[in-house]
Design a protein around this motif. Structure first.
Motif, PDB file in Angstrom:
ATOM      1  N   ALA A   1     -16.833 -36.470  16.366  1.00  0.00           N
ATOM      2  CA  ALA A   1     -16.099 -35.991  17.278  1.00  0.00           C
ATOM      3  C   ALA A   1     -16.540 -35.799  18.424  1.00  0.00           C
ATOM      4  N   VAL A   2     -15.950 -34.421  19.176  1.00  0.00           N
ATOM      5  CA  VAL A   2     -16.508 -34.581  20.347  1.00  0.00           C
ATOM      6  C   VAL A   2     -16.082 -32.960  20.650  1.00  0.00           C
ATOM      7  N   TRP A   3     -17.568 -32.188  21.209  1.00  0.00           N
ATOM      8  CA  TRP A   3     -16.801 -30.853  21.633  1.00  0.00           C
ATOM      9  C   TRP A   3     -16.869 -30.581  22.921  1.00  0.00           C
ATOM     10  N   LEU A   4     -15.405 -30.543  23.337  1.00  0.00           N
ATOM     11  CA  LEU A   4     -15.332 -30.328  25.118  1.00  0.00           C
ATOM     12  C   LEU A   4     -15.632 -28.522  25.508  1.00  0.00           C
ATOM     13  N   SER A   5     -16.905 -28.457  26.229  1.00  0.00           N
ATOM     14  CA  SER A   5     -16.553 -27.367  26.929  1.00  0.00           C
ATOM     15  C   SER A   5     -15.426 -26.519  27.795  1.00  0.00           C
ATOM     16  N   PRO A   6     -15.410 -25.595  27.846  1.00  0.00           N
ATOM     17  CA  PRO A   6     -13.551 -25.382  28.475  1.00  0.00           C
ATOM     18  C   PRO A   6     -14.008 -26.257  29.913  1.00  0.00           C
ATOM     19  N   PHE A   7     -12.330 -25.991  29.568  1.00  0.00           N
ATOM     20  CA  PHE A   7     -11.042 -26.698  30.680  1.00  0.00           C
ATOM     21  C   PHE A   7     -10.318 -26.312  31.487  1.00  0.00           C
ATOM     22  N   TYR A   8      -9.992 -25.563  31.039  1.00  0.00           N
ATOM     23  CA  TYR A   8      -8.780 -24.389  31.085  1.00  0.00           C
ATOM     24  C   TYR A   8      -8.821 -23.720  32.898  1.00  0.00           C
ATOM     25  N   ALA A   9      -7.544 -23.135  33.133  1.00  0.00           N
ATOM     26  CA  ALA A   9      -7.343 -23.254  34.345  1.00  0.00           C
ATOM     27  C   ALA A   9      -8.540 -21.807  34.775  1.00  0.00           C
ATOM     28  N   SER A  10      -8.922 -22.108  35.628  1.00  0.00           N
ATOM     29  CA  SER A  10     -10.761 -21.050  35.758  1.00  0.00           C
ATOM     30  C   SER A  10     -11.208 -20.724  37.495  1.00  0.00           C
ATOM     31  N   PRO A  11     -11.244 -19.776  37.787  1.00  0.00           N
ATOM     32  CA  PRO A  11     -11.881 -19.305  39.179  1.00  0.00           C
ATOM     33  C   PRO A  11     -13.392 -20.295  39.090  1.00  0.00           C
TER      34      PRO A  11
ATOM     35  N   ILE B   1     -19.550 -31.927  24.740  1.00  0.00           N
ATOM     36  CA  ILE B   1     -19.378 -32.673  26.733  1.00  0.00           C
ATOM     37  C   ILE B   1     -19.465 -31.211  27.035  1.00  0.00           C
ATOM     38  N   TYR B   2     -20.155 -30.967  28.445  1.00  0.00           N
ATOM     39  CA  TYR B   2     -20.197 -30.139  29.604  1.00  0.00           C
ATOM     40  C   TYR B   2     -18.919 -30.605  30.445  1.00  0.00           C
ATOM     41  N   PRO B   3     -18.095 -30.777  30.071  1.00  0.00           N
ATOM     42  CA  PRO B   3     -17.179 -31.517  31.424  1.00  0.00           C
ATOM     43  C   PRO B   3     -17.699 -32.338  32.359  1.00  0.00           C
TER      44      PRO B   3
ATOM     45  N   GLY C   1      -9.398 -29.331  16.590  1.00  0.00           N
ATOM     46  CA  GLY C   1     -10.245 -28.025  16.228  1.00  0.00           C
ATOM     47  C   GLY C   1     -11.094 -26.791  17.761  1.00  0.00           C
ATOM     48  N   PHE C   2     -11.424 -25.878  17.493  1.00  0.00           N
ATOM     49  CA  PHE C   2     -11.832 -25.040  17.887  1.00  0.00           C
ATOM     50  C   PHE C   2     -13.263 -24.764  17.879  1.00  0.00           C
ATOM     51  N   ARG C   3     -13.779 -24.631  19.190  1.00  0.00           N
ATOM     52  CA  ARG C   3     -15.143 -24.028  19.299  1.00  0.00           C
ATOM     53  C   ARG C   3     -15.283 -22.433  18.882  1.00  0.00           C
ATOM     54  N   VAL C   4     -15.201 -22.006  19.001  1.00  0.00           N
ATOM     55  CA  VAL C   4     -14.813 -20.179  18.864  1.00  0.00           C
ATOM     56  C   VAL C   4     -16.181 -19.613  19.995  1.00  0.00           C
ATOM     57  N   ASP C   5     -15.656 -18.951  21.379  1.00  0.00           N
ATOM     58  CA  ASP C   5     -17.267 -18.770  22.043  1.00  0.00           C
ATOM     59  C   ASP C   5     -17.217 -17.158  21.806  1.00  0.00           C
ATOM     60  N   VAL C   6     -18.324 -16.789  21.330  1.00  0.00           N
ATOM     61  CA  VAL C   6     -18.504 -15.669  21.533  1.00  0.00           C
ATOM     62  C   VAL C   6     -18.165 -14.546  20.819  1.00  0.00           C
ATOM     63  N   ALA C   7     -17.550 -15.172  19.385  1.00  0.00           N
ATOM     64  CA  ALA C   7     -16.656 -15.387  17.474  1.00  0.00           C
ATOM     65  C   ALA C   7     -17.545 -14.474  17.125  1.00  0.00           C
ATOM     66  N   HIS C   8     -18.373 -13.413  17.690  1.00  0.00           N
ATOM     67  CA  HIS C   8     -18.662 -12.236  16.914  1.00  0.00           C
ATOM     68  C   HIS C   8     -18.544 -10.930  17.677  1.00  0.00           C
ATOM     69  N   GLY C   9     -17.752 -11.305  19.041  1.00  0.00           N
ATOM     70  CA  GLY C   9     -17.765 -10.171  20.111  1.00  0.00           C
ATOM     71  C   GLY C   9     -16.673  -9.389  20.013  1.00  0.00           C
TER      72      GLY C   9
ATOM     73  N   VAL D   1     -12.160 -28.561  21.123  1.00  0.00           N
ATOM     74  CA  VAL D   1     -12.556 -27.479  22.279  1.00  0.00           C
ATOM     75  C   VAL D   1     -12.476 -26.339  22.548  1.00  0.00           C
ATOM     76  N   ASP D   2     -13.176 -26.115  23.265  1.00  0.00           N
ATOM     77  CA  ASP D   2     -13.204 -24.281  23.325  1.00  0.00           C
ATOM     78  C   ASP D   2     -12.672 -23.416  23.987  1.00  0.00           C
ATOM     79  N   LEU D   3     -12.640 -22.586  22.791  1.00  0.00           N
ATOM     80  CA  LEU D   3     -11.672 -21.076  23.075  1.00  0.00           C
ATOM     81  C   LEU D   3     -12.501 -20.026  23.762  1.00  0.00           C
ATOM     82  N   VAL D   4     -12.183 -19.373  24.078  1.00  0.00           N
ATOM     83  CA  VAL D   4     -12.721 -18.386  24.646  1.00  0.00           C
ATOM     84  C   VAL D   4     -11.989 -17.362  24.160  1.00  0.00           C
ATOM     85  N   PRO D   5     -12.066 -16.899  23.577  1.00  0.00           N
ATOM     86  CA  PRO D   5     -11.178 -15.265  23.277  1.00  0.00           C
ATOM     87  C   PRO D   5     -11.494 -13.468  23.354  1.00  0.00           C
ATOM     88  N   ASN D   6     -12.879 -13.178  23.391  1.00  0.00           N
ATOM     89  CA  ASN D   6     -13.244 -12.164  23.801  1.00  0.00           C
ATOM     90  C   ASN D   6     -13.090 -11.922  25.377  1.00  0.00           C
ATOM     91  N   HIS D   7     -13.123 -12.472  25.885  1.00  0.00           N
ATOM     92  CA  HIS D   7     -12.336 -12.349  27.547  1.00  0.00           C
ATOM     93  C   HIS D   7     -12.139 -13.048  28.759  1.00  0.00           C
TER      94      HIS D   7
END
Length: 559
Positions: A60-70, A27-29, A211-219, A110-116
């Motif tokens: 299952a559903v995977w949600l792209s980021p919905f966190y506080a963000s500009p 799901i792309y929210p 669970g988590f989908r790890v964004d840019v997991a290689h970076g 849910v998406d997790l964005v750990p590279n940046h």
């Protein structure tokens, strides 16, 4: 082709787990369902549509980021990882969504964005405000510049979105951002960064996510000293070449730490790597037994519609994951690539994911897209379905420039910025836009084509032969047929040129066969058993089926 039995696993097969054979719906929210009429999808909108996903038959559903963000990059620039951006709702809305999904038998990733982070993250704002020497600068990659006055970037690394990967601040130092300038990279050598993400994992696990989908997991880990890469040509996120900022061995220590946290929680919580690497063998490193659970199979996504190439990548994928005891994953579309109903019709050179789509025959594209989906869902392992593909949505290629929001679209080089075409809000009902996306009178943040009225959920639900009903039928068979159990068994069947055919089986039950015509001409294939599902109309008589081009058939085969 000759008969071939893929070799038995080289490691002991782990016990069956929900995620080894799961169908996970992305799901792309902002583009799924709008509850308040502001034209942007949100968490309450998703909650109200969960019964549709249950009835579709996903696990299952995977949600792209919905966190506080500009929202400089559609939420992949996070300013606060423990709260929900007001455009999507509240933390209470997230809890309600998770609880509601679980009540319907759906898991939530849910998406997790750990590279940046975002440049509006509190740490980065303090790093800028406190100036050189601030301990918060050590949590990112700040460096002095090169040249007589430090006027040149610290190295030659490019941004994936175009231009240099460095931006200079007023006090003269530079900071690293492999993506947009609003997305400074964390320094994962700093213990505070590692500790922070452990607490973020626990925060969402305690709220009940599966669970988590790890964004840019290689970076996350960069080569020591941040060395130049030299003249290697243009870089893309979808490139898989070796570099000092992607797929460094140090990332695996991070994921072993995370796995220990996930294993503390009941219910088999998982993590999925968005990992681009030079080879599938390198990708498999991310899903070793003490690291993450799955990794996206981008090699499969980028493979041409060709029987020889498809067979080769299926074999290679199964073999690579078997070496580490992990399930193979399969996906055809996501929020970053051209929808496969359009992409698979194109002859793309270089970037096999087809970032910039051109016009194709929509009817032919849908026929091929349906065949590809039926093939993917017949393969052993876990499958990812991107929202709207079950409706047969094509890529929107004619969005006006002023409507586009992909940050790469507005930069001169790099990732070419055409991701908005796959992010157009999906149609639910009605004859006019926004097709039930939100309340009456509301619009949609990206314009929807007039042709989408016939592709809406309401227009397809219960209609024999529709793409929606094809997906519902395929997912029901996949769930209930014992021959499609979560193992990696697959036997290739001899077939004419252009035909891909394989069997799957389980002890004591009828076998399963998938046959796909990837050639340009109809082919007579006989009738190996009872037809379970066909992606399109078949020709011939009951004993001698003629399989048209771009058509997939599932069979129940007597043993």
């Amino acid at each position: 082709m000759t008969d071939q039995l893929i070799a038995p696993p080289t490691v002991e097969a782990p016990p069956a787990s929900w995620w080894r054979n799961a169908v996970i719906y992305q799901i792309y929210p902002r583009s799924f369902a709008d509850s308040n009429g502001d034209g942007i999808g949100d968490l309450p909108g998703i909650s109200r549509r969960l019964p549709y996903l249950r009835d579709l038959g996903v696990d299952a559903v995977w949600l792209s980021p919905f966190y506080a963000s500009p929202q400089a990059d559609a939420g992949y620039d996070v300013s606060d990882y423990r709260t929900v951006d007001p455009i999507f709702g509240t933390v209470a809305d997230a809890e309600e969504l998770i609880t509601g999904a679980h009540a319907l038998g759906l898991r939530v990733i849910v998406d997790l964005v750990p590279n940046h982070s975002s440049d509006q993250h509190d740490w980065f704002k303090r790093a800028i405000a406190e100036g050189p020497g601030s301990p918060f600068r050590d949590r990112y990659h700040f460096r002095p510049g090169q040249g007589a006055d430090g006027e040149l970037p610290p190295n030659d690394w490019p941004s994936i979105f175009g231009g240099p990967a460095w931006t200079r601040v007023e006090d003269g130092e530079w900071y690293l951002h492999l993506f947009a300038p609003e997305q400074p990279d964390f320094n994962w050598e700093h213990p505070a960064v590692r500790d922070e993400f452990k607490t973020i994992l626990r925060f969402w696990l305690d709220l009940g996510v599966d669970g988590f989908r790890v964004d840019v997991a290689h970076g996350m880990v960069k080569e020591a000293g941040l060395p130049d890469i030299g003249d290697t040509g243009e870089w893309h996120l979808l490139g898989a070449g070796e570099s000092p900022f992607f797929d460094r061995d140090g990332v695996h220590e991070i994921y072993r730490d995370w796995r220990r946290i996930l294993d503390e929680y009941p219910g088999e919580r998982i993590a999925v790597a968005e990992a681009w690497a030079p080879t599938l063998a390198r990708v498999a490193n991310y899903v070793r037994g003490d690291e993450l659970h799955q990794a996206f199979n981008f090699s499969y996504l980028g493979t041409a519609w060709n029987a020889h190439e498809q067979r080769a990548i299926i074999d290679e994928s199964l073999a690579a994951m078997r070496e580490v005891g992990a399930p193979t994953t399969w996906t055809l579309s996501n929020h970053d690539v051209v929808r496969h109903t359009t992409r698979l019709m194109q002859k793309v050179e270089g970037d096999a994911a087809g970032r910039k789509a051109t016009a194709v025959d929509d009817e032919a594209g849908l026929r091929r897209g349906r065949a590809a989906s039926a093939l993917m869902l017949a393969l052993p392992g876990s499958a990812y379905v991107y929202q709207g593909e079950e409706l047969g949505l094509p890529e929107v290629i004619d969005l006006p420039p002023e409507a586009r929001q992909d940050p790469a679209f507005h930069r001169a080089t790099g990732q070419d910025g055409y991701r908005d075409g796959c992010r157009v809000p999906i149609p639910w009902s009605g004859a006019e836009a926004p097709y039930g996306f939100g309340p009456d009178g509301g619009g949609s943040w990206l314009p929807q084509p007039e042709s989408w009225a016939r592709l809406s959920v309401a227009a397809q639900a219960g209609v024999p032969g529709s793409t929606l009903e094809l997906y519902r039928a395929a997912l029901a068979i996949r769930r209930d047929n014992p021959a499609l159990a979560p193992t990696d068994n697959l036997t290739w069947v001899s077939a004419p040129a252009g035909i891909l055919a394989f069997d799957r089986s389980a002890p004591g039950v009828p076998g399963f066969r998938c046959t796909v015509n990837m050639g340009a001409e109809p082919v007579e294939i006989g009738r190996p058993g009872e037809i379970l599902l066909a992606s399109g109309p078949l020709e011939g008589d009951p004993d001698n089926i003629i399989l048209p081009p771009d058509t997939t058939v599932w069979w129940s085969v007597a043993r």
